[in-house]
Design an enzyme around this catalytic site. Structure first.
Site, mmCIF file in Angstrom:
data_model
loop_
_atom_site.group_PDB
_atom_site.id
_atom_site.type_symbol
_atom_site.label_atom_id
_atom_site.label_comp_id
_atom_site.label_asym_id
_atom_site.label_seq_id
_atom_site.Cartn_x
_atom_site.Cartn_y
_atom_site.Cartn_z
ATOM 1 N N PHE A 248 -68.840 9.838 -7.547
ATOM 2 C CA PHE A 248 -69.699 10.524 -8.531
ATOM 3 C C PHE A 248 -68.956 10.825 -9.830
ATOM 4 C CE2 PHE A 248 -68.815 15.031 -9.337
ATOM 5 C CZ PHE A 248 -67.712 15.227 -8.504
ATOM 6 N N LYS A 249 -67.622 10.782 -9.796
ATOM 7 C CA LYS A 249 -66.874 11.100 -11.016
ATOM 8 C C LYS A 249 -67.209 10.142 -12.165
ATOM 9 C CE LYS A 249 -63.206 13.802 -8.980
ATOM 10 N NZ LYS A 249 -63.608 13.778 -7.537
ATOM 11 N N ASP A 250 -67.681 8.938 -11.829
ATOM 12 C CA ASP A 250 -68.100 8.006 -12.877
ATOM 13 C C ASP A 250 -69.218 8.591 -13.749
ATOM 14 O OD1 ASP A 250 -66.421 5.861 -12.143
ATOM 15 O OD2 ASP A 250 -67.870 5.146 -10.657
#
Ligand SMILES: *Cc1c(COP(=O)(O)O)cnc(C)c1O
Length: 482
Positions: A124-126
């Protein structure tokens, strides 16, 4: 309406107020605090209803416009359209749903997953980092400046930062990783990048050694300003703001009218992801419950149960099969406590003075803790055996493979949800990223997105250095952008 940012620790009589682009490239405030909007912008039910038909990129534009008033609207719209495209978020299980960017997947009525891991590095860091890449490039070009980003990673942040910054003008990335301590897949994700603005440094040591080097370099003010050293860590406000977008998008996908309430379950480490949920709720998004899940490293679960915040030492921090949640202290937590304590910076200064001395604080018995229920949090923890059984349960019951972090979230969601309220668990990584534990749970390898197959065999670019501050400084000196 103007939007200005203040520090959680600025207790002066005339607090300094900054614009969005002023805080974009900085990390901590000079007083050591974290930046937050002076007051949260509001979301009205009418506005939410009008947003129901928007694409992800256009919703991002509308929402970010509430936080950013010093980038011209047409530029901001171009940036969000460049960031949130189906070509970038195409690694999910259903490529035909890539245009949704963060699709909601219902497992049964009232129980679903919010897919946040369809971006280039399968975590999810993208979602936030990709926006940061475009915002940094834009802001640097406007000012005629350059930036050398220095970071340390144990696995997920490094790839997300490198994929977001690769090829960006005026930016170089120096990413430290612990030599020989990441999985072959994680190494390949970073080290196979051939972009000449990306520098991977494998440090002969542990993650903490890498982290200590980053701190030492950042504390050398002369070196830092000479080489314009910056960071992309999770305390960056722009990352939190970018994460608010998918809470709104998911809410709109899961409801038909803007008076319904839903719950989110969030696998948590540094409190960044769930902080964005808190901000969304403060803005008026009808979130009925924010369920925080930890693994064996249960600092945050302990706080929400008891009011005691007791960061752990490194010797008390466990290495687990959901490694991105293996934190000793939660850097974004200060933002939440600021709101809980009635936004009084003097209180934050006092509490964190104790934390910085290696101590803890106890809010039980204070009016702040008595106010906690109003913030709608619930919490729980999940251990290795729970992860295995949850991965197995979800696979057997719904035919879906989930990763270890998502499993922690799902386990606590089932435990703490309130009946009648739909709950979405945030899918923080795809199972392909943590194959080993998935195999341990169900005896099968998760499928890898096509773009990632065989990446372990690609040529790799990495510099191996001793865990030595001077060696890293020399390397940066030779390769920094002027
Ligand atoms: C970073 C990360 C987390 C923790 O998120 P925070 O914002 O630090 O709370 C959870 N799961 C995965 C897969 C991550 O990469």
């Amino acid at each position: 309406m103007t939007m200005r940012y203040i520090s959680t620790r600025d207790a002066s009589s005339k607090p300094s107020k900054k614009t969005f682009t002023e805080i974009l490239l900085g990390g901590l405030a000079p007083d050591g605090g974290l930046y937050l909007p002076e007051s949260y912008p509001r979301l009205s039910p009418d506005e939410l209803n009008r947003w129901r038909s928007l694409s992800y990129a256009d919703l991002a534009f509308e929402l970010l416009s509430k936080f950013i008033d010093d980038i011209p609207a047409e530029d901001l719209r171009a940036l969000t359209r460049k960031t949130y495209t189906s070509a970038v978020y195409c690694n999910g299980r259903d490529p035909d749903r890539a245009a949704e960017i963060t699709p909601v997947r219902w497992l049964e009525p009232g129980l679903g997953l919010l897919e946040l891991s369809n971006g280039p590095t399968l975590a999810f860091k993208d979602m936030a980092m990709q926006l940061l890449g475009h915002l940094f490039e834009y802001a640097l070009a406007k000012r005629g400046e350059t930036l050398n980003i220095l970071g340390a990673t144990s696995g997920d942040t490094g790839p997300a930062a490198e994929y977001a910054m690769r090829g960006k003008r005026g930016i170089r990335v120096f990413m430290l990783s612990p030599y020989g301590r990441m999985s072959a897949f994680q190494r390949a994700q970073m080290y196979s990048l051939q972009d000449n603005n990306i520098f991977n440094i494998a440090v002969r040591g542990m993650f903490d050694d890498a982290q200590d080097i980053v701190k030492a370099v950042s504390n050398d003010c002369a070196f830092k300003s000479r080489h314009r050293i910056g960071a992309v860590n999770s305390i960056n406000w722009a990352r939190v703001a970018a994460q608010v977008i998918y809470y709104v998008k998911a809410y709109l996908a899961a409801t038909r009218s803007s008076d319904e309430q839903i719950a989110f379950a969030v696998p948590s480490g540094n409190f960044g992801n769930i902080c964005a949920g808190h901000v969304a709720r403060m803005m008026g998004l009808p979130i009925g419950q924010l369920i925080l899940a930890t693994n064996e490293n249960d600092v945050l679960d302990e706080f929400f149960r008891t009011g005691i915040y007791r960061p752990r030492g490194t010797s008390e921090t466990f290495t687990t099969s959901s490694p991105s949640m293996d934190i000793s202290k939660a850097s974004n937590f200060e933002r939440f406590v600021f709101d809980l304590a009635g936004r009084d910076p003097a209180v934050i200064c006092r509490l964190w003075a104790e934390i910085n001395r290696g101590g803890s604080f106890d809010l039980s018995g204070t009016p702040y803790f008595a106010r906690l229920p109003r913030f709608a949090f619930a919490s729980g923890r999940s251990l290795h055996a729970d992860r295995l059984s949850t991965i197995r349960h979800v696979y057997e019951k719904y035919g879906l493979m989930i990763d270890t972090h998502t499993a922690d979230g799902f386990k606590v969601a089932l435990e703490r949800r309130t009946p009648e309220m739909p709950v979405l668990t945030l899918e923080t990584a795809l199972p392909a990223k943590f194959e080993e534990t998935v195999v341990e749970a169900i005896g099968k390898l998760p499928e890898r997105p096509r773009a990632m197959r065989g990446i372990e065999r690609l040529p790799q670019r990495v510099e191996v250095l001793d865990a030595d501050v001077q060696a890293v400084k020399c390397f940066i000196e030779r390769h920094a952008v002027d």
